[in-house]
Design a protein around this motif. Sequence first.
Motif, short mmCIF file in Angstrom:
data_model
loop_
_atom_site.label_atom_id
_atom_site.label_comp_id
_atom_site.label_asym_id
_atom_site.label_seq_id
_atom_site.Cartn_x
_atom_site.Cartn_y
_atom_site.Cartn_z
N LEU A 545 -45.80 -11.73 40.92
CA LEU A 545 -46.55 -10.48 41.09
C LEU A 545 -47.90 -10.70 41.76
N VAL A 546 -48.55 -11.80 41.47
CA VAL A 546 -49.87 -12.09 42.03
C VAL A 546 -49.76 -13.40 42.81
N PRO A 547 -49.70 -13.34 44.13
CA PRO A 547 -49.50 -14.56 44.92
C PRO A 547 -50.58 -15.60 44.67
N VAL A 548 -50.14 -16.83 44.39
CA VAL A 548 -51.09 -17.91 44.14
C VAL A 548 -51.93 -18.21 45.38
N SER A 549 -51.41 -17.87 46.54
CA SER A 549 -52.15 -18.11 47.79
C SER A 549 -53.45 -17.32 47.83
N GLY A 550 -53.42 -16.06 47.38
CA GLY A 550 -54.64 -15.25 47.37
C GLY A 550 -55.65 -15.76 46.37
N VAL A 551 -55.16 -16.21 45.20
CA VAL A 551 -56.06 -16.75 44.18
C VAL A 551 -56.69 -18.05 44.68
N THR A 552 -55.90 -18.86 45.40
CA THR A 552 -56.42 -20.12 45.94
C THR A 552 -57.52 -19.84 46.97
N ARG A 553 -57.35 -18.80 47.75
CA ARG A 553 -58.41 -18.43 48.70
C ARG A 553 -59.67 -17.96 47.96
N GLN A 554 -59.50 -17.31 46.81
CA GLN A 554 -60.64 -16.93 45.98
C GLN A 554 -61.39 -18.19 45.53
N VAL A 555 -60.64 -19.19 45.08
CA VAL A 555 -61.24 -20.44 44.64
C VAL A 555 -61.91 -21.16 45.82
N GLU A 556 -61.31 -21.04 46.98
CA GLU A 556 -61.91 -21.64 48.19
C GLU A 556 -63.34 -21.14 48.39
N LYS A 557 -63.55 -19.83 48.14
CA LYS A 557 -64.89 -19.27 48.29
C LYS A 557 -65.84 -19.86 47.23
N LEU A 558 -65.36 -20.07 46.01
CA LEU A 558 -66.19 -20.68 44.99
C LEU A 558 -66.59 -22.09 45.39
N VAL A 559 -65.65 -22.82 46.02
CA VAL A 559 -65.96 -24.17 46.50
C VAL A 559 -67.04 -24.12 47.58
N GLN A 560 -66.88 -23.18 48.51
CA GLN A 560 -67.86 -23.03 49.59
C GLN A 560 -69.24 -22.69 49.06
N LEU A 561 -69.29 -21.88 48.00
CA LEU A 561 -70.57 -21.49 47.41
C LEU A 561 -71.16 -22.60 46.55
N GLY A 562 -70.32 -23.56 46.16
CA GLY A 562 -70.79 -24.62 45.28
C GLY A 562 -70.96 -24.17 43.84
N TYR A 563 -70.20 -23.14 43.44
CA TYR A 563 -70.33 -22.59 42.09
C TYR A 563 -69.40 -23.33 41.12
N ARG A 564 -69.81 -23.38 39.86
CA ARG A 564 -69.03 -24.07 38.84
C ARG A 564 -67.73 -23.31 38.54
N HIS A 565 -66.65 -24.04 38.52
CA HIS A 565 -65.36 -23.44 38.20
C HIS A 565 -64.36 -24.53 37.87
N ARG A 566 -63.26 -24.15 37.21
CA ARG A 566 -62.10 -25.01 37.01
C ARG A 566 -60.86 -24.19 37.35
N TYR A 567 -60.04 -24.72 38.22
CA TYR A 567 -58.85 -24.03 38.69
C TYR A 567 -57.62 -24.80 38.21
N TYR A 568 -56.83 -24.15 37.32
CA TYR A 568 -55.62 -24.76 36.77
C TYR A 568 -54.41 -24.09 37.41
N VAL A 569 -53.61 -24.86 38.15
CA VAL A 569 -52.38 -24.33 38.73
C VAL A 569 -51.20 -24.92 37.96
N PHE A 570 -50.33 -24.05 37.46
CA PHE A 570 -49.18 -24.45 36.65
C PHE A 570 -47.93 -24.34 37.51
N PRO A 571 -47.34 -25.47 37.90
CA PRO A 571 -46.29 -25.48 38.93
C PRO A 571 -45.11 -24.55 38.67
N ASN A 572 -44.63 -24.47 37.42
CA ASN A 572 -43.40 -23.70 37.14
C ASN A 572 -43.66 -22.38 36.45
#
Length: 588
Positions: A545-572
């Motif tokens: 329902l919610v493509p992981v690709s869009g969420v990964t792009r959201q995290v990409e912006k957090l990386v660019q900003l240098g903001y604190r975050h933890r991104y957990y991707v669950f393969p299955n």
Amino acid sequence: MPPRGRRIASALALAVVASAAPAASAQDTSALEQLPATHASTPRGSSSLAPLPSVVPTPKTVDGDISDWTGSGTGFGGTVVHDRGELVYTDHIFDSWGSDEGADARRKEQFRETERAVPQARRLESLGQNAPDELKSARIWSPENYGDAGFQPAADLLELRLASDGQSLHVLARTTTMAAPTDTAVLLLADTVPGGSRDAGFNSGITTGAEVAVLLAHGAARAHDLAGGTETAVEAKVNPSGFVNAIEAAVPLSLLGAGEGLKLSAATGLFDPATSELKTLSVGPNPANVAFRTDEPVRTWFDQRQAIALHSRSIDDFSVDVDIAKLSSGHSERYSPGPGYHDRVFTSSEAISSEGSRDGIHQHYGLYLPEAVRMDSLLPLTFWMHWRGGNTHGAGNVVPRVFADLGEANGSIVVAPRGRGTSTWYLGEGHADFNEVWDDATRLWPVDRDRVYVSGHSMGGWASYLLSILYPDRFAAAFSVAAPVTQGAWTGLDFPGCDSYASGGSSPCYVQSNDGDARTQHTRKLLDNVRNVPLAIFHGAADELVPVSGVTRQVEKLVQLGYRHRYYVFPNYEHYTHPALDQWAEGA
């Protein structure tokens, strides 16, 4: 079977296997708490009463004006307190679903011994209630409501109050909705002599051990001596104006056979002016909502015991002892909620309220208090925002470890707002509801404003992005699970003319939902605001329902900003795998 069916079926199978695991015997099932999906139900909140000085009660006049009822209720569903000589029962709201048609009662009986030996097995039921239709074909699993007569707003009891001047029992019943004076009826059953079984009459369809039944309704209020067969008119007034929604009456104690006290049961139903009795419902007997239910287990609508009792055609198990002397003398008590899960009922703004269904000024939210709760120490506060299609107590019913992992393990209060509906995306009235819950919770409890957090699944996870971006000064951190980054979803793509390829409201870039504008409501554009709000993000790589690709792009912006975050991707993991497995400790 579609993905959601496979996911729920797998979780149900896992729960069945885990329930039989040799590591956890009938005497010690604690090992099951560490396994996925097999978690005990959310514990019902405890409470205590302490005596207060008596206050001379105000005289009551049966005129529909409720201003002479001056006692205060607890503000928590399923509770009873004395205040200023008034016995005040506060009901769970939006629970007027009437009787079970039989399937729930049969299933509860079949699983009774299993659940007694292995309490974690009860979660099979909550998962089954959220299973797709193909798993409900045999009617093994109920919907989230246990009553099957349909939701009856005009019979949705808000509170029932009792008072006495020594001559009459004064009664005030209020519902959350009442459009006309002929909408609602109240049934009272007065019992002074143990034993017996009689037809309660008034087309109620129930039997009772009570000696007197009283029907309170517009132009038809009367007491029926069930043993002698005589009926006597009583004084009553109905006031449906505004949000008053009140039925007020005075019943002479002599009609009730009451000396110093009596045992009273009560229920509300729809009124049939043509017969001057309760209107016939589609399922079971005709009361829709039963009073004095102080030990309903935590369920989405808190109606399990009510529905099964109505199916058995008796409400005598739900009663209150009425001490006339206490009422007359102004007896008062202080109610204190304790650890566990509570149904908090509060008064909302009329500006966002309307008369009808669940839209009135009386609203609720889930409140979990940890064992560490004390009024003289500051505690963290966590907001849990429900998924699309959910309700305020959905988490309490379906994902009990939300309150164990985010609440108890961290000594945190947890609140679960309704959001004024199942799919408001916490915008408009849903956003106003969040702010009202914020105000109410922070007023009631000593909250450490430096440790307030927001979390949620799916639409609730979107709220974690939205609210921390809009109010970064309020939140210390956010935890989003399977969360779209806009109202709807974003695939991670965006290029000129993308929306011209839209089909069914969705394009290769944005997926629309609930009349939203996914492109306009994209939180990625405002992520700069969360500089001081660290984010934990859970997402399944197989989320349908919610493509992981869009969420990964959201995290990409957090990386660019240098903001604190933890991104957990669950393969299955798919979209509902996290609530099915019910494990949140790492994110918490």
